[in-house]
Design an enzyme around this catalytic site. Structure first.
Site, short mmCIF file in Angstrom:
data_model
loop_
_atom_site.label_atom_id
_atom_site.label_comp_id
_atom_site.label_asym_id
_atom_site.label_seq_id
_atom_site.Cartn_x
_atom_site.Cartn_y
_atom_site.Cartn_z
N PRO A 164 17.83 -16.55 1.34
CA PRO A 164 19.11 -16.49 2.08
C PRO A 164 19.33 -15.07 2.59
CG PRO A 164 19.42 -17.45 -0.12
CD PRO A 164 18.00 -16.95 -0.06
N GLY B 129 22.20 -10.48 -0.90
CA GLY B 129 21.77 -9.67 -2.05
C GLY B 129 20.51 -10.20 -2.70
N ASP C 203 14.31 -3.02 -4.69
CA ASP C 203 14.12 -4.27 -3.95
C ASP C 203 12.69 -4.35 -3.38
OD1 ASP C 203 16.81 -4.45 -4.48
OD2 ASP C 203 17.45 -4.76 -2.41
N SER D 251 16.38 -10.08 1.19
CA SER D 251 15.70 -10.55 2.41
C SER D 251 15.23 -9.37 3.26
CB SER D 251 16.58 -11.51 3.21
OG SER D 251 17.73 -10.86 3.66
N GLY E 133 21.33 -11.74 3.82
CA GLY E 133 22.60 -11.05 3.61
C GLY E 133 23.35 -11.50 2.37
C1 MEV Z 1 20.72 -3.80 -3.66
O1 MEV Z 1 19.93 -4.96 -3.82
C2 MEV Z 1 20.69 -2.98 -4.90
C3 MEV Z 1 21.47 -1.67 -4.85
O2 MEV Z 1 21.34 -1.06 -6.13
C4 MEV Z 1 20.95 -0.74 -3.77
C5 MEV Z 1 19.55 -0.22 -4.07
O3 MEV Z 1 19.13 -0.15 -5.22
O4 MEV Z 1 18.88 0.15 -3.10
C6 MEV Z 1 22.95 -1.92 -4.61
#
Ligand code: MEV
Length: 294
Positions: free
Chosen positions: A76, A80, A128, A83, A78
């Site tokens: 999905p 978290g 990520d 993607s 946007g």
């Molecule tokens: C985003 O998936 C995770 C955050 O910790 C940002 C990052 O680690 O780059 C919010």
């Protein structure tokens, strides 16, 4: 030529990971594929419209002329679930294959995909990308004392994902947290401790659920939750989940619930009855080893 990468969920430690604390994140059985083929004229996206960020990422990753790029994804967008990191990694892998290099170093893919991820998100920690590359459950710490190692849990981690349906704007959320970073050090520190506790509690779902709950409270204190996320967390707990939290940068996106059966099915049923997009995820079965990024 193809490049592929995994989607991800952060189990513990999002945001704090940007400030050098550890995070634990898992790849999920959803992925993204970039396919490149020859075309006359300027390089372009096929089967979709490239927004400004994607256009810039394509300029960085691909030759100016002669490439048609197609993206297929089951992650999905946007929400978290990684993607854009998966897109960055898959583009870099496809571009390297396009140039005729078959087996790129993991550190090269990491560096180049992080550069693309900066186009989408400004200041990513790299967690990520590491998960998108490896397909593993990962313990990650950025920076000079950084590390990334894969963790083998004793068994599957029973996760249900609940989608708010709201866009989670990672760049905006990370920037908002930066504004209050100096007064949030105690929150980051506790998040880091929770990650270490979580790594030692993967076999103990009751303990891990308690860690999810505390992590969510800390994310609320950090100001990155939203009423829609809190409602889904409450629904998960009321349905018998052992713990629940927002996952990713927040503001929208998804909640993850640790919900062994029969709580998992109950939660899915209740969510669907309310028109909430809910689904289970599992960890991929063929992860790659995780290397320490340079
Ligand atoms: C985003 O998936 C995770 C955050 O910790 C940002 C990052 O680690 O780059 C919010």
């Amino acid at each position: 030529m193809y490049g592929r990468a995994w989607g991800k969920l952060i189990l513990c430690g999002e945001h704090a990971v940007v400030y050098g604390y550890p995070a634990m994140a898992s790849a999920v059985d959803r992925g993204l594929e970039v396919a490149l083929s020859p075309v006359e004229g300027p390089t372009r996206l096929v089967g979709g419209i490239a927004d400004a960020s994607l256009r810039m990422a394509m300029e960085l990753a691909l030759p100016e002329y002669g490439v048609a790029m197609r993206i297929s994804s089951t992650i999905p967008q946007g929400r978290g679930m990684g993607s854009s990191a998966a897109l960055s990694v898959a583009m870099v892998r496809a571009a390297i294959a396009w140039q005729g290099d078959c087996l790129p170093e993991a550190s090269l893919v990491f560096r180049r995909s992080l550069a693309l991820e900066r186009v989408f998100h400004g200041n990513p920690s790299g967690v990520d990308n590491t998960v998108a590359m490896s397909g593993a459950l990962v313990y990650f710490k950025k920076g000079d004392a950084g590390m990334a190692r894969s963790i083998t849990p004793d068994g599957p981690i029973p996760l249900v994902v609940l989608d708010t349906g709201l866009y989670s704007d990672t760049a905006a959320m990370v920037a908002a947290v930066k504004e209050r970073a100096s007064s949030s050090a105690h929150i980051f520190r506790r998040m880091g401790q929770l990650v270490d506790l979580a790594v030692g509690s993967l076999h103990d779902h009751a303990a891990l659920g308690g860690i999810f709950d505390e992590n969510h409270s800390l994310l609320q204190a950090l100001g990155v939750s939203a009423p829609e996320l809190d409602e889904l967390v409450a629904l998960a707990r009321a349905s018998g989940a052992l713990g629940a939290k927002l996952s990713g940068s927040g503001g929208g996106g998804v909640v993850i619930a640790l919900a062994p059966e029969p709580a998992g099915r109950r939660l899915l049923r209740r969510a669907m009855a309310r028109g909430i997009n809910a689904f289970t995820v599992s960890q991929p079965t063929t992860p790659q080893p995780v290397g320490l990024p340079d």
